[in-house]
Enzyme design. Structure first.
Site, PDB file in Angstrom:
ATOM      1  N   HIS A  26       1.060  -1.276   0.066  1.00  0.00           N
ATOM      2  CA  HIS A  26      -0.077   0.000   0.022  1.00  0.00           C
ATOM      3  C   HIS A  26       0.806   1.218  -0.055  1.00  0.00           C
ATOM      4  CE1 HIS A  26       1.065   0.787   4.258  1.00  0.00           C
ATOM      5  NE2 HIS A  26       0.816  -0.352   4.402  1.00  0.00           N
ATOM      6  N   CYS A  38       3.646   0.899  12.981  1.00  0.00           N
ATOM      7  CA  CYS A  38       2.154   1.017  12.648  1.00  0.00           C
ATOM      8  C   CYS A  38       1.466  -0.254  13.137  1.00  0.00           C
ATOM      9  CB  CYS A  38       1.862   1.438  11.435  1.00  0.00           C
ATOM     10  SG  CYS A  38       0.238   1.930  11.114  1.00  0.00           S
ATOM     11  N   ARG A  78      -5.691   1.440   5.062  1.00  0.00           N
ATOM     12  CA  ARG A  78      -4.384   1.798   4.163  1.00  0.00           C
ATOM     13  C   ARG A  78      -4.092   0.741   2.911  1.00  0.00           C
ATOM     14  NH1 ARG A  78      -2.301   0.390   9.166  1.00  0.00           N
ATOM     15  NH2 ARG A  78      -0.480  -0.852   9.325  1.00  0.00           N
ATOM     16  N   GLU A 105      -0.909  -6.220   8.599  1.00  0.00           N
ATOM     17  CA  GLU A 105       0.517  -6.096   8.868  1.00  0.00           C
ATOM     18  C   GLU A 105       0.855  -6.683  10.013  1.00  0.00           C
ATOM     19  OE1 GLU A 105       3.476  -5.824   8.181  1.00  0.00           O
ATOM     20  OE2 GLU A 105       4.097  -3.810   7.661  1.00  0.00           O
ATOM     21  N   ARG A 106       2.270  -7.111  10.140  1.00  0.00           N
ATOM     22  CA  ARG A 106       2.577  -7.606  11.486  1.00  0.00           C
ATOM     23  C   ARG A 106       2.322  -6.823  12.630  1.00  0.00           C
ATOM     24  NH1 ARG A 106       9.104  -7.764  12.267  1.00  0.00           N
ATOM     25  NH2 ARG A 106       9.246  -8.393  14.320  1.00  0.00           N
ATOM     26  N   HIS A 201       0.829  -5.285   3.036  1.00  0.00           N
ATOM     27  CA  HIS A 201       1.487  -4.523   3.884  1.00  0.00           C
ATOM     28  C   HIS A 201       3.105  -4.945   3.563  1.00  0.00           C
ATOM     29  CE1 HIS A 201      -2.101  -2.818   5.845  1.00  0.00           C
ATOM     30  NE2 HIS A 201      -2.499  -4.071   5.697  1.00  0.00           N
TER      31      HIS A 201
END
Length: 267
Positions: A26, A38, A78, A105-106, A201
């Protein structure tokens, strides 16, 4: 006879049916601007992140005449927003987007919301790079005192996460394992002929690279994925194998510069 065997071989190569899969990270988020971890915080795209989708991803996909039947994204905005921008500008907003929490995401645990440089100054760059890139290195679990703890844990976008599977922090290895069932589903679709875009991500893209390319745990630690650069894989539909290496679409000097930027801790 030799000539006919040669001709048959060439015709067989020509008639080999293949299909492409595109993986794309993204655009830049609000947290990326401030160089913060994040993870599962639902940070939106920044204005620059929107421009990355419009000026980096879309021209590369359009010039390569890539089209899609389905798009996979995470439940984080996102990821979804980047996918929607791409489909809208490619005049295929009708293409379905499949959201899956396993493509999030992780989870960076208690590092969430912290500036990477601040953490590096406190714990040392080697430790921060281990948390960022180490295959089995798990960051500290997120604590209730973290300002993002409750906004993450109570976010309804995670309602589909099964009880007992909601992470408090993850290593790259844990993310690779989480993504694996989704990758198996996507691979089946690709080999049936569906044209798939995965808008995901950074760490998820790395997890997919490991599953697709079969590279070692040590090698994947060194892989860095820049924002909005389409990474294209081609598969032989008869064997399921890869045809050639991955291709990153776009200006190669830009890609090199952005890849190095992702690898660095930053200011």
């Amino acid at each position: 006879m030799v000539f006919f065997k040669f001709l048959k071989s060439k015709l067989s190569q020509f008639m080999t049916k293949t299909n492409r899969l595109v993986i794309l990270r993204h655009g830049e988020s609000d947290f990326n601007i401030e160089n913060k971890f994040c993870g599962w915080h639902d940070a939106p795209l920044s204005d620059f992140g929107v421009q990355e989708a419009l000026t980096v991803a879309i021209p590369a996909l359009s010039q390569s005449q890539l089209e899609f039947d389905v798009v996979y994204s995470s439940v984080l905005s996102r990821s979804r927003q980047t996918a929607e921008l791409i489909l809208s500008k490619l005049n295929c907003a009708y293409v379905p987007i499949k959201e899956d929490w396993r493509l999030c995401e992780r989870h960076y645990g208690n590092l969430t919301g912290c500036r990477k440089r601040t953490v590096a100054d406190r714990y040392g760059e080697e430790q921060v790079q281990a948390w960022r890139r180490g295959y089995d290195c798990v960051p500290p679990f997120i604590e209730e005192s973290n300002r993002y703890f409750y906004t993450i844990c109570s976010n309804p976008i995670f309602d589909d996460v099964p009880r007992g599977e909601f992470p408090l922090a993850e290593s790259l290895h844990m993310c690779v394992d989480r993504v694996k069932p989704v990758w198996k589903e996507v691979r089946r679709e690709v080999l049936k002929g569906s044209r798939v875009l995965m808008c995901v991500h950074g760490t998820v893209a790395r997890a997919l690279v490991q599953h697709i390319e079969g590279i070692s745990n040590e090698a994947i630690e060194k892989v860095n994925i820049p924002n909005c650069v389409p990474r294209v894989y081609e598969f032989d539909l008869s064997t399921g194998g890869l045809v050639g290496a991955a291709i990153n679409l776009g200006d190669q000097e830009y890609i090199r510069r952005k890849t190095a930027q992702v690898a660095a801790i930053g200011d």
